[in-house]
Design an enzyme around this catalytic site. Structure first.
Site, PDB file in Angstrom:
ATOM      1  N   LYS A   1       0.576  -1.416   0.046  1.00  0.00           N
ATOM      2  CA  LYS A   1      -0.218   0.083  -0.125  1.00  0.00           C
ATOM      3  C   LYS A   1       0.987   1.397  -0.344  1.00  0.00           C
ATOM      4  CE  LYS A   1      -3.949  -2.281   1.709  1.00  0.00           C
ATOM      5  NZ  LYS A   1      -3.663  -3.678   2.386  1.00  0.00           N
TER       6      LYS A   1
HETATM    7  C1  LIG Z   1      -4.458  -4.748   2.012  1.00  0.00           C
HETATM    8  C2  LIG Z   1      -3.434  -5.950   1.729  1.00  0.00           C
HETATM    9  C3  LIG Z   1      -3.586  -6.775   0.382  1.00  0.00           C
HETATM   10  C4  LIG Z   1      -5.093  -6.783   0.185  1.00  0.00           C
HETATM   11  O1  LIG Z   1      -4.950  -5.557  -1.274  1.00  0.00           O
HETATM   12  P1  LIG Z   1      -6.228  -5.519  -2.284  1.00  0.00           P
HETATM   13  O2  LIG Z   1      -6.148  -4.095  -2.845  1.00  0.00           O
HETATM   14  O3  LIG Z   1      -7.327  -4.849  -0.531  1.00  0.00           O
HETATM   15  O4  LIG Z   1      -7.310  -6.532  -2.646  1.00  0.00           O
HETATM   16  C5  LIG Z   1      -3.233  -8.083   0.867  1.00  0.00           C
HETATM   17  N1  LIG Z   1      -2.037  -8.052   0.899  1.00  0.00           N
HETATM   18  C6  LIG Z   1      -1.203  -6.893   2.356  1.00  0.00           C
HETATM   19  C7  LIG Z   1       0.128  -7.772   2.283  1.00  0.00           C
HETATM   20  C8  LIG Z   1      -1.894  -5.966   2.167  1.00  0.00           C
HETATM   21  O5  LIG Z   1      -1.775  -5.383   2.765  1.00  0.00           O
END
Ligand SMILES: *Cc1c(COP(=O)(O)O)cnc(C)c1O
Length: 492
Positions: free
Chosen positions: A126
Protein backbone atom coordinates in the site's frame (compact mmCIF):
# COMPACT_ATOMS: atom_id res chain seq x y z
CA UNK A 1 -20.75 -2.99 -23.94
CA UNK A 2 -17.08 -2.53 -23.20
CA UNK A 3 -15.00 -5.42 -24.43
CA UNK A 4 -12.11 -6.94 -22.54
CA UNK A 5 -10.40 -8.38 -25.61
CA UNK A 6 -8.80 -6.58 -28.59
CA UNK A 7 -6.20 -4.20 -27.18
CA UNK A 8 -6.42 -0.74 -28.71
CA UNK A 9 -4.03 0.09 -31.52
CA UNK A 10 -3.68 3.82 -31.06
CA UNK A 11 -3.14 5.75 -27.86
CA UNK A 12 -5.60 7.98 -26.09
CA UNK A 13 -6.10 9.63 -22.74
CA UNK A 14 -8.95 10.61 -20.48
CA UNK A 15 -9.15 13.38 -17.98
CA UNK A 16 -12.60 13.44 -16.47
CA UNK A 17 -14.44 11.11 -14.17
CA UNK A 18 -17.94 9.94 -13.32
CA UNK A 19 -19.56 8.10 -10.43
CA UNK A 20 -20.25 4.39 -10.81
CA UNK A 21 -23.82 5.07 -9.69
CA UNK A 22 -24.52 7.67 -12.35
CA UNK A 23 -24.93 10.64 -10.00
CA UNK A 24 -21.88 12.66 -11.09
CA UNK A 25 -20.25 13.33 -14.44
CA UNK A 26 -17.39 15.46 -15.77
CA UNK A 27 -15.57 15.52 -12.41
CA UNK A 28 -11.95 16.67 -12.44
CA UNK A 29 -9.10 14.50 -11.19
CA UNK A 30 -8.49 16.95 -8.35
CA UNK A 31 -12.06 16.71 -7.11
CA UNK A 32 -11.98 12.94 -7.45
CA UNK A 33 -8.85 12.70 -5.34
CA UNK A 34 -9.94 15.15 -2.67
CA UNK A 35 -13.54 13.88 -2.58
CA UNK A 36 -12.80 10.16 -2.31
CA UNK A 37 -16.35 8.89 -2.59
CA UNK A 38 -18.94 10.52 -4.90
CA UNK A 39 -22.00 12.15 -3.32
CA UNK A 40 -24.27 9.37 -4.56
CA UNK A 41 -21.95 6.98 -2.62
CA UNK A 42 -20.59 5.65 -5.89
CA UNK A 43 -16.91 5.36 -6.72
CA UNK A 44 -15.22 7.55 -9.30
CA UNK A 45 -14.09 5.95 -12.54
CA UNK A 46 -12.62 7.43 -15.73
CA UNK A 47 -15.34 8.45 -18.19
CA UNK A 48 -13.37 6.87 -21.01
CA UNK A 49 -10.60 4.35 -20.47
CA UNK A 50 -7.36 5.53 -22.04
CA UNK A 51 -5.21 3.30 -24.17
CA UNK A 52 -1.56 2.70 -24.84
CA UNK A 53 -0.09 2.10 -28.28
CA UNK A 54 2.42 -0.63 -29.10
CA UNK A 55 4.96 2.09 -29.76
CA UNK A 56 4.41 3.64 -26.34
CA UNK A 57 4.80 0.25 -24.72
CA UNK A 58 8.12 -0.21 -26.50
CA UNK A 59 9.29 3.20 -25.29
CA UNK A 60 8.07 2.82 -21.72
CA UNK A 61 10.18 -0.27 -21.29
CA UNK A 62 13.30 1.84 -21.00
CA UNK A 63 11.98 4.08 -18.25
CA UNK A 64 12.84 4.13 -14.56
CA UNK A 65 9.90 3.49 -12.19
CA UNK A 66 8.96 7.14 -11.49
CA UNK A 67 9.07 8.05 -15.19
CA UNK A 68 6.91 5.06 -16.02
CA UNK A 69 4.42 6.08 -13.36
CA UNK A 70 4.40 9.57 -14.86
CA UNK A 71 3.62 8.27 -18.37
CA UNK A 72 0.74 6.13 -17.14
CA UNK A 73 -0.72 8.86 -14.95
CA UNK A 74 -0.47 11.39 -17.77
CA UNK A 75 -3.18 9.36 -19.48
CA UNK A 76 -5.56 10.00 -16.61
CA UNK A 77 -4.71 13.57 -15.58
CA UNK A 78 -4.81 16.57 -17.92
CA UNK A 79 -1.79 18.87 -18.07
CA UNK A 80 -4.17 21.73 -17.29
CA UNK A 81 -4.84 20.13 -13.92
CA UNK A 82 -1.27 19.13 -13.15
CA UNK A 83 1.47 20.46 -15.45
CA UNK A 84 3.79 17.70 -16.64
CA UNK A 85 6.79 18.95 -14.68
CA UNK A 86 4.79 18.94 -11.46
CA UNK A 87 3.39 15.45 -12.07
CA UNK A 88 6.82 14.06 -12.83
CA UNK A 89 8.13 15.69 -9.67
CA UNK A 90 5.29 14.12 -7.64
CA UNK A 91 6.11 10.70 -9.09
CA UNK A 92 9.79 11.10 -8.31
CA UNK A 93 9.21 12.28 -4.75
CA UNK A 94 6.79 9.41 -4.15
CA UNK A 95 9.57 6.92 -4.90
CA UNK A 96 12.19 8.40 -2.58
CA UNK A 97 11.09 6.64 0.62
CA UNK A 98 11.56 3.20 -0.91
CA UNK A 99 14.59 1.19 0.06
CA UNK A 100 15.39 0.29 -3.53
CA UNK A 101 15.63 2.47 -6.62
CA UNK A 102 13.57 -0.06 -8.56
CA UNK A 103 10.72 0.62 -6.10
CA UNK A 104 9.04 -2.74 -6.87
CA UNK A 105 11.76 -5.20 -7.93
CA UNK A 106 10.95 -8.50 -9.61
CA UNK A 107 12.89 -11.51 -8.36
CA UNK A 108 12.97 -15.05 -9.67
CA UNK A 109 12.13 -17.67 -7.06
CA UNK A 110 12.55 -21.11 -8.54
CA UNK A 111 10.57 -20.91 -11.76
CA UNK A 112 8.15 -18.30 -10.46
CA UNK A 113 8.41 -14.54 -10.68
CA UNK A 114 7.80 -12.57 -7.52
CA UNK A 115 7.00 -8.87 -7.72
CA UNK A 116 8.15 -7.49 -4.37
CA UNK A 117 5.85 -4.65 -3.42
CA UNK A 118 7.05 -4.30 0.18
CA UNK A 119 10.10 -2.07 0.00
CA UNK A 120 8.32 1.09 1.17
CA UNK A 121 8.32 2.62 4.67
CA UNK A 122 5.68 0.28 6.14
CA UNK A 123 6.81 -2.90 4.36
CA UNK A 124 3.56 -3.49 2.46
CA UNK A 125 2.34 -2.79 -1.05
CA UNK A 126 0.00 0.00 0.00
CA UNK A 127 3.01 2.29 0.33
CA UNK A 128 3.29 2.48 -3.45
CA UNK A 129 -0.05 4.24 -3.68
CA UNK A 130 -0.10 6.10 -0.38
CA UNK A 131 3.28 7.76 -0.74
CA UNK A 132 1.90 9.21 -3.97
CA UNK A 133 -1.50 10.08 -2.50
CA UNK A 134 0.03 11.99 0.42
CA UNK A 135 2.12 14.10 -1.93
CA UNK A 136 -0.85 14.65 -4.18
CA UNK A 137 -3.07 15.89 -1.33
CA UNK A 138 -0.41 18.31 -0.20
CA UNK A 139 0.14 19.54 -3.76
CA UNK A 140 -3.56 20.31 -4.29
CA UNK A 141 -4.03 21.91 -0.87
CA UNK A 142 -0.99 24.15 -1.14
CA UNK A 143 -2.10 25.25 -4.58
CA UNK A 144 -5.60 26.05 -3.38
CA UNK A 145 -4.24 28.00 -0.44
CA UNK A 146 -1.89 29.91 -2.74
CA UNK A 147 -5.08 31.09 -4.48
CA UNK A 148 -6.43 32.29 -1.13
CA UNK A 149 -8.81 29.39 -0.39
CA UNK A 150 -9.24 27.98 3.13
CA UNK A 151 -8.15 24.57 1.87
CA UNK A 152 -7.62 21.68 4.28
CA UNK A 153 -8.47 18.03 4.50
CA UNK A 154 -9.49 15.57 7.19
CA UNK A 155 -8.75 12.03 6.23
CA UNK A 156 -10.85 9.30 7.77
CA UNK A 157 -9.71 5.78 7.01
CA UNK A 158 -10.49 2.26 8.13
CA UNK A 159 -7.82 -0.37 8.21
CA UNK A 160 -7.53 -4.07 8.73
CA UNK A 161 -3.82 -3.50 9.19
CA UNK A 162 -1.70 -2.33 6.31
CA UNK A 163 -3.77 0.57 4.96
CA UNK A 164 -3.58 2.45 8.23
CA UNK A 165 0.16 2.46 8.62
CA UNK A 166 0.73 3.14 4.92
CA UNK A 167 -1.72 6.06 5.06
CA UNK A 168 -0.07 7.40 8.17
CA UNK A 169 3.39 7.23 6.61
CA UNK A 170 2.01 8.84 3.45
CA UNK A 171 0.40 11.70 5.37
CA UNK A 172 2.57 12.30 8.41
CA UNK A 173 3.65 15.90 8.65
CA UNK A 174 1.82 16.90 5.46
CA UNK A 175 0.62 20.49 5.50
CA UNK A 176 -3.12 21.12 6.11
CA UNK A 177 -4.01 17.44 6.40
CA UNK A 178 -5.32 15.71 9.52
CA UNK A 179 -5.48 11.96 9.47
CA UNK A 180 -7.79 9.72 11.55
CA UNK A 181 -7.29 6.00 11.18
CA UNK A 182 -9.68 3.49 12.73
CA UNK A 183 -8.73 -0.10 13.25
CA UNK A 184 -10.65 -3.03 14.78
CA UNK A 185 -9.42 -3.46 18.32
CA UNK A 186 -7.32 -6.58 18.74
CA UNK A 187 -7.78 -7.60 15.09
CA UNK A 188 -4.58 -6.17 13.62
CA UNK A 189 -1.19 -7.64 14.31
CA UNK A 190 0.84 -6.06 17.07
CA UNK A 191 3.47 -4.85 14.64
CA UNK A 192 0.82 -3.28 12.42
CA UNK A 193 -0.69 -1.56 15.43
CA UNK A 194 2.69 -0.27 16.56
CA UNK A 195 3.51 0.96 13.07
CA UNK A 196 0.48 3.22 13.39
CA UNK A 197 0.49 4.22 17.02
CA UNK A 198 4.20 5.04 17.28
CA UNK A 199 4.08 7.82 14.69
CA UNK A 200 4.47 10.99 16.74
CA UNK A 201 3.32 13.62 14.23
CA UNK A 202 0.60 15.92 15.54
CA UNK A 203 -1.62 15.48 12.46
CA UNK A 204 -1.94 11.72 13.00
CA UNK A 205 -4.75 10.24 15.17
CA UNK A 206 -5.24 6.50 15.73
CA UNK A 207 -8.63 5.18 16.86
CA UNK A 208 -9.17 1.60 17.99
CA UNK A 209 -12.83 0.66 17.44
CA UNK A 210 -14.67 -2.03 19.36
CA UNK A 211 -15.81 -3.94 16.29
CA UNK A 212 -14.69 -5.60 13.07
CA UNK A 213 -12.93 -4.10 10.08
CA UNK A 214 -16.26 -3.96 8.28
CA UNK A 215 -17.71 -1.96 11.17
CA UNK A 216 -14.86 0.52 10.76
CA UNK A 217 -15.48 0.67 7.04
CA UNK A 218 -19.20 1.23 7.63
CA UNK A 219 -18.37 4.19 9.88
CA UNK A 220 -16.25 5.68 7.09
CA UNK A 221 -19.08 5.24 4.59
CA UNK A 222 -21.66 6.67 6.99
CA UNK A 223 -19.46 9.68 7.81
CA UNK A 224 -19.22 10.40 4.09
CA UNK A 225 -22.99 10.14 3.77
CA UNK A 226 -23.39 12.68 6.61
CA UNK A 227 -23.20 15.81 4.47
CA UNK A 228 -23.02 18.49 7.20
CA UNK A 229 -20.21 16.60 8.92
CA UNK A 230 -18.42 15.86 5.70
CA UNK A 231 -18.45 19.53 4.72
CA UNK A 232 -17.55 20.84 8.14
CA UNK A 233 -14.36 18.78 8.46
CA UNK A 234 -13.61 18.60 4.70
CA UNK A 235 -13.61 14.85 4.73
CA UNK A 236 -11.38 12.90 2.40
CA UNK A 237 -10.56 9.22 1.98
CA UNK A 238 -7.40 7.21 1.68
CA UNK A 239 -9.13 3.84 1.56
CA UNK A 240 -8.59 1.85 -1.56
CA UNK A 241 -11.73 3.48 -2.96
CA UNK A 242 -9.61 6.56 -3.67
CA UNK A 243 -9.03 6.55 -7.40
CA UNK A 244 -5.46 7.85 -7.11
CA UNK A 245 -4.49 4.65 -5.31
CA UNK A 246 -5.76 2.41 -8.06
CA UNK A 247 -4.01 4.67 -10.56
CA UNK A 248 -0.66 4.54 -8.76
CA UNK A 249 -0.84 0.75 -8.57
CA UNK A 250 -1.12 0.33 -12.33
CA UNK A 251 2.57 1.18 -12.69
CA UNK A 252 3.92 -2.04 -11.26
CA UNK A 253 1.93 -4.25 -13.64
CA UNK A 254 3.66 -2.53 -16.54
CA UNK A 255 6.96 -2.59 -14.66
CA UNK A 256 6.76 -6.32 -13.99
CA UNK A 257 5.79 -7.03 -17.59
CA UNK A 258 8.86 -5.18 -18.83
CA UNK A 259 11.29 -6.71 -16.33
CA UNK A 260 10.08 -10.26 -16.84
CA UNK A 261 10.01 -9.94 -20.65
CA UNK A 262 13.59 -8.68 -20.58
CA UNK A 263 14.66 -11.58 -18.40
CA UNK A 264 12.88 -14.09 -20.63
CA UNK A 265 14.54 -12.58 -23.69
CA UNK A 266 17.93 -12.77 -22.03
CA UNK A 267 17.24 -16.45 -21.30
CA UNK A 268 16.44 -17.04 -24.98
CA UNK A 269 12.76 -17.77 -24.34
CA UNK A 270 11.00 -14.51 -25.20
CA UNK A 271 7.26 -14.00 -24.82
CA UNK A 272 5.38 -14.36 -28.08
CA UNK A 273 4.63 -11.08 -29.83
CA UNK A 274 1.67 -9.41 -28.12
CA UNK A 275 1.27 -12.08 -25.46
CA UNK A 276 1.44 -11.26 -21.80
CA UNK A 277 2.03 -12.68 -18.35
CA UNK A 278 -0.45 -13.69 -15.71
CA UNK A 279 -0.56 -11.96 -12.35
CA UNK A 280 -1.58 -13.64 -9.13
CA UNK A 281 -2.84 -11.06 -6.67
CA UNK A 282 -3.61 -11.69 -2.97
CA UNK A 283 -6.93 -9.92 -2.79
CA UNK A 284 -9.14 -8.32 -0.16
CA UNK A 285 -10.80 -5.09 -1.22
CA UNK A 286 -10.04 -5.72 -4.90
CA UNK A 287 -7.94 -2.54 -5.24
CA UNK A 288 -4.65 -4.12 -6.18
CA UNK A 289 -6.00 -6.55 -8.77
CA UNK A 290 -8.29 -3.85 -10.17
CA UNK A 291 -5.20 -1.84 -11.12
CA UNK A 292 -4.12 -4.86 -13.15
CA UNK A 293 -7.50 -4.93 -14.85
CA UNK A 294 -7.13 -1.28 -15.86
CA UNK A 295 -3.58 -1.93 -17.10
CA UNK A 296 -5.01 -4.69 -19.26
CA UNK A 297 -7.84 -2.50 -20.52
CA UNK A 298 -5.26 0.16 -21.45
CA UNK A 299 -3.51 -2.34 -23.70
CA UNK A 300 -0.83 -3.97 -21.57
CA UNK A 301 -0.67 -7.58 -22.72
CA UNK A 302 -2.00 -9.61 -19.76
CA UNK A 303 -2.96 -13.26 -19.81
CA UNK A 304 -4.88 -14.06 -16.61
CA UNK A 305 -5.51 -11.96 -13.55
CA UNK A 306 -5.74 -14.35 -10.62
CA UNK A 307 -7.91 -13.26 -7.72
CA UNK A 308 -6.22 -15.14 -4.87
CA UNK A 309 -8.22 -15.22 -1.65
CA UNK A 310 -8.24 -16.96 1.73
CA UNK A 311 -11.30 -18.38 3.51
CA UNK A 312 -12.97 -15.00 3.02
CA UNK A 313 -13.84 -16.00 -0.47
CA UNK A 314 -16.76 -13.89 -1.71
CA UNK A 315 -14.73 -12.95 -4.81
CA UNK A 316 -13.83 -16.55 -5.55
CA UNK A 317 -17.46 -17.53 -5.21
CA UNK A 318 -18.37 -14.75 -7.61
CA UNK A 319 -15.80 -15.60 -10.26
CA UNK A 320 -16.54 -19.30 -10.09
CA UNK A 321 -20.35 -19.21 -9.79
CA UNK A 322 -21.56 -15.65 -10.41
CA UNK A 323 -22.82 -15.40 -6.82
CA UNK A 324 -21.63 -12.31 -5.03
CA UNK A 325 -23.15 -13.23 -1.70
CA UNK A 326 -22.20 -11.65 1.57
CA UNK A 327 -21.09 -13.89 4.45
CA UNK A 328 -19.44 -13.24 7.80
CA UNK A 329 -15.73 -12.58 8.18
CA UNK A 330 -13.46 -15.44 9.21
CA UNK A 331 -10.24 -14.33 10.89
CA UNK A 332 -7.20 -15.84 9.15
CA UNK A 333 -3.43 -15.50 9.17
CA UNK A 334 -3.76 -12.97 6.36
CA UNK A 335 -5.76 -10.22 8.10
CA UNK A 336 -5.45 -7.70 5.27
CA UNK A 337 -7.56 -10.05 3.16
CA UNK A 338 -10.18 -10.74 5.81
CA UNK A 339 -13.19 -8.93 4.37
CA UNK A 340 -16.75 -9.95 3.61
CA UNK A 341 -17.40 -7.37 0.89
CA UNK A 342 -14.77 -5.85 -1.42
CA UNK A 343 -15.14 -2.09 -1.54
CA UNK A 344 -13.44 -1.67 -4.92
CA UNK A 345 -15.42 -4.41 -6.59
CA UNK A 346 -18.07 -1.83 -7.43
CA UNK A 347 -15.73 -0.37 -10.04
CA UNK A 348 -15.37 -3.69 -11.77
CA UNK A 349 -19.12 -4.33 -11.60
CA UNK A 350 -19.65 -0.92 -13.20
CA UNK A 351 -17.52 -1.90 -16.17
CA UNK A 352 -19.25 -5.27 -16.31
CA UNK A 353 -22.58 -3.46 -16.49
CA UNK A 354 -21.40 -1.81 -19.70
CA UNK A 355 -20.41 1.37 -17.85
CA UNK A 356 -24.06 1.93 -17.04
CA UNK A 357 -24.55 3.75 -13.73
CA UNK A 358 -28.26 3.01 -13.70
CA UNK A 359 -27.81 -0.72 -14.13
CA UNK A 360 -25.08 -0.76 -11.51
CA UNK A 361 -27.15 1.26 -9.03
CA UNK A 362 -29.90 -1.35 -9.48
CA UNK A 363 -27.54 -4.23 -8.80
CA UNK A 364 -26.17 -2.55 -5.70
CA UNK A 365 -29.58 -1.63 -4.39
CA UNK A 366 -30.59 -5.26 -4.36
CA UNK A 367 -27.21 -6.30 -2.98
CA UNK A 368 -27.49 -3.80 -0.16
CA UNK A 369 -31.02 -4.99 0.62
CA UNK A 370 -30.39 -8.74 0.47
CA UNK A 371 -26.61 -9.23 0.66
CA UNK A 372 -26.85 -11.16 -2.58
CA UNK A 373 -26.10 -10.34 -6.19
CA UNK A 374 -26.04 -13.04 -8.86
CA UNK A 375 -24.77 -12.53 -12.39
CA UNK A 376 -25.18 -15.19 -15.03
CA UNK A 377 -24.75 -15.97 -18.70
CA UNK A 378 -22.80 -13.52 -20.80
CA UNK A 379 -21.90 -11.32 -17.85
CA UNK A 380 -20.37 -14.19 -15.93
CA UNK A 381 -18.56 -15.35 -19.07
CA UNK A 382 -17.11 -11.90 -19.47
CA UNK A 383 -15.92 -11.83 -15.86
CA UNK A 384 -14.35 -15.27 -16.24
CA UNK A 385 -12.64 -14.27 -19.48
CA UNK A 386 -10.43 -11.77 -17.63
CA UNK A 387 -10.14 -13.22 -14.13
CA UNK A 388 -9.36 -16.59 -12.61
CA UNK A 389 -9.82 -17.11 -8.92
CA UNK A 390 -8.64 -19.48 -6.27
CA UNK A 391 -9.22 -19.99 -2.57
CA UNK A 392 -6.20 -20.90 -0.48
CA UNK A 393 -7.06 -22.28 2.94
CA UNK A 394 -4.90 -21.69 6.00
CA UNK A 395 -3.35 -25.15 5.98
CA UNK A 396 -2.19 -24.73 2.37
CA UNK A 397 -1.09 -21.19 3.07
CA UNK A 398 1.24 -22.38 5.82
CA UNK A 399 2.45 -25.33 3.75
CA UNK A 400 3.34 -22.89 0.95
CA UNK A 401 5.34 -20.66 3.28
CA UNK A 402 7.21 -23.71 4.51
CA UNK A 403 7.79 -25.11 1.04
CA UNK A 404 9.13 -21.82 -0.36
CA UNK A 405 11.45 -21.49 2.61
CA UNK A 406 12.69 -25.09 2.65
CA UNK A 407 13.04 -25.53 -1.10
CA UNK A 408 13.75 -22.02 -2.39
CA UNK A 409 15.08 -20.17 0.66
CA UNK A 410 12.46 -17.51 0.06
CA UNK A 411 10.27 -16.29 2.89
CA UNK A 412 6.69 -15.32 1.99
CA UNK A 413 4.30 -13.37 4.19
CA UNK A 414 0.93 -15.09 4.75
CA UNK A 415 -0.74 -12.83 2.15
CA UNK A 416 1.91 -13.32 -0.51
CA UNK A 417 1.78 -17.06 0.01
CA UNK A 418 -1.91 -17.05 -0.95
CA UNK A 419 -0.75 -15.35 -4.15
CA UNK A 420 2.00 -17.94 -4.62
CA UNK A 421 -0.26 -20.93 -4.05
CA UNK A 422 -3.26 -19.84 -6.14
CA UNK A 423 -1.68 -20.29 -9.61
CA UNK A 424 -0.35 -23.70 -8.52
CA UNK A 425 -3.87 -24.72 -7.52
CA UNK A 426 -5.07 -23.52 -10.91
CA UNK A 427 -2.35 -25.47 -12.74
CA UNK A 428 -0.90 -22.36 -14.36
CA UNK A 429 2.62 -22.25 -15.83
CA UNK A 430 4.91 -20.86 -13.11
CA UNK A 431 7.37 -19.30 -15.52
CA UNK A 432 4.72 -17.04 -17.07
CA UNK A 433 3.09 -15.95 -13.83
CA UNK A 434 3.99 -13.01 -11.63
CA UNK A 435 3.13 -13.43 -7.96
CA UNK A 436 2.52 -10.14 -6.21
CA UNK A 437 4.26 -10.23 -2.82
CA UNK A 438 2.24 -7.71 -0.87
CA UNK A 439 4.01 -7.56 2.50
CA UNK A 440 7.35 -8.32 4.10
CA UNK A 441 7.22 -11.57 6.12
CA UNK A 442 8.67 -9.82 9.19
CA UNK A 443 5.35 -7.97 9.55
CA UNK A 444 3.64 -11.28 10.36
CA UNK A 445 6.10 -13.20 12.54
CA UNK A 446 3.45 -15.13 14.50
CA UNK A 447 2.02 -16.69 11.36
CA UNK A 448 5.34 -17.36 9.67
CA UNK A 449 6.87 -18.83 12.86
CA UNK A 450 4.29 -21.61 12.84
CA UNK A 451 6.17 -23.27 9.99
CA UNK A 452 9.55 -21.52 10.00
CA UNK A 453 10.65 -21.60 13.65
CA UNK A 454 14.03 -19.95 13.07
CA UNK A 455 12.99 -16.67 11.57
CA UNK A 456 15.65 -14.47 10.00
CA UNK A 457 16.03 -11.21 11.95
CA UNK A 458 13.44 -8.53 11.18
CA UNK A 459 14.55 -5.35 9.41
CA UNK A 460 15.88 -2.73 11.81
CA UNK A 461 12.99 -0.34 11.08
CA UNK A 462 10.55 -2.93 12.43
CA UNK A 463 12.65 -3.93 15.43
CA UNK A 464 12.76 -0.41 16.84
CA UNK A 465 8.94 -0.21 17.01
CA UNK A 466 8.93 -2.22 20.25
CA UNK A 467 10.82 0.52 22.06
CA UNK A 468 8.78 3.53 20.96
CA UNK A 469 5.90 5.13 22.89
CA UNK A 470 2.39 4.58 21.45
CA UNK A 471 -0.69 6.78 21.15
CA UNK A 472 -4.31 5.81 20.34
CA UNK A 473 -7.91 6.42 21.44
CA UNK A 474 -10.44 3.67 22.09
CA UNK A 475 -13.97 4.22 20.75
CA UNK A 476 -17.23 2.22 20.59
CA UNK A 477 -18.58 1.11 17.21
CA UNK A 478 -20.69 4.25 16.93
CA UNK A 479 -20.67 6.83 14.14
CA UNK A 480 -21.78 9.77 16.30
CA UNK A 481 -19.13 9.09 18.94
CA UNK A 482 -16.42 8.94 16.31
CA UNK A 483 -17.63 12.16 14.70
CA UNK A 484 -17.67 13.95 18.06
CA UNK A 485 -14.15 12.77 18.80
CA UNK A 486 -12.93 14.03 15.46
CA UNK A 487 -14.55 17.45 15.88
CA UNK A 488 -13.05 17.86 19.35
CA UNK A 489 -9.63 16.79 18.18
CA UNK A 490 -9.70 19.17 15.22
CA UNK A 491 -10.70 22.07 17.49
CA UNK A 492 -7.85 21.38 19.88
C1 LIG B 1 -4.28 -4.65 1.53
C2 LIG B 1 -3.52 -5.88 1.38
C3 LIG B 1 -3.95 -6.89 0.53
C4 LIG B 1 -5.25 -6.81 -0.24
O1 LIG B 1 -5.23 -5.77 -1.20
P1 LIG B 1 -6.60 -5.25 -1.81
O2 LIG B 1 -6.24 -4.09 -2.67
O3 LIG B 1 -7.47 -4.87 -0.66
O4 LIG B 1 -7.18 -6.37 -2.59
C5 LIG B 1 -3.16 -8.02 0.40
N1 LIG B 1 -2.02 -8.15 1.09
C6 LIG B 1 -1.57 -7.20 1.92
C7 LIG B 1 -0.31 -7.44 2.66
C8 LIG B 1 -2.29 -6.04 2.10
O5 LIG B 1 -1.85 -5.10 2.92
Amino acid sequence: MASDSSPPASSSSTTSYCSTRGGAKGVSFENVVLGGLAEDRGLYVPEVLPSVSAQELAEWRKLAFPELAFKIMSKYISTEEIPSDDLLDLCKRSATNFRTEEVTPVVRVGKAWVLELFHGPTFAFKDVALQFLGNLFEYFLLRRRAKGEEAGLTILGATSGDTGSAAIYGLRGKAHVNCFIMFPEGRVSEIQERQMTTVPDANIHCVSVEGSFDDCQDIVKAAFADKPFREEVKLGAVNSINWARVLAQMTYYFWAHFRVSEALEAAGEPLEEGSGLSYSVPTGNFGDVLAGYYAKRMGLPVDRLVVAVNENDILHRFFSTGKYWREGVVPTLAPSMDICVSSNFERYLFHLSGDDGEVLAGWLKSFEATGQLTLEGELLDQAQSAFSSSRVVTEDNLATIKQFWDEKSYLLCPHSSVGAKAPLQLGMPEGKTVVLATAHPAKFPDAVKKVVPDLPPAPEALQVLWDLPTRSTKMPNDLKKVEEFMLETLKA
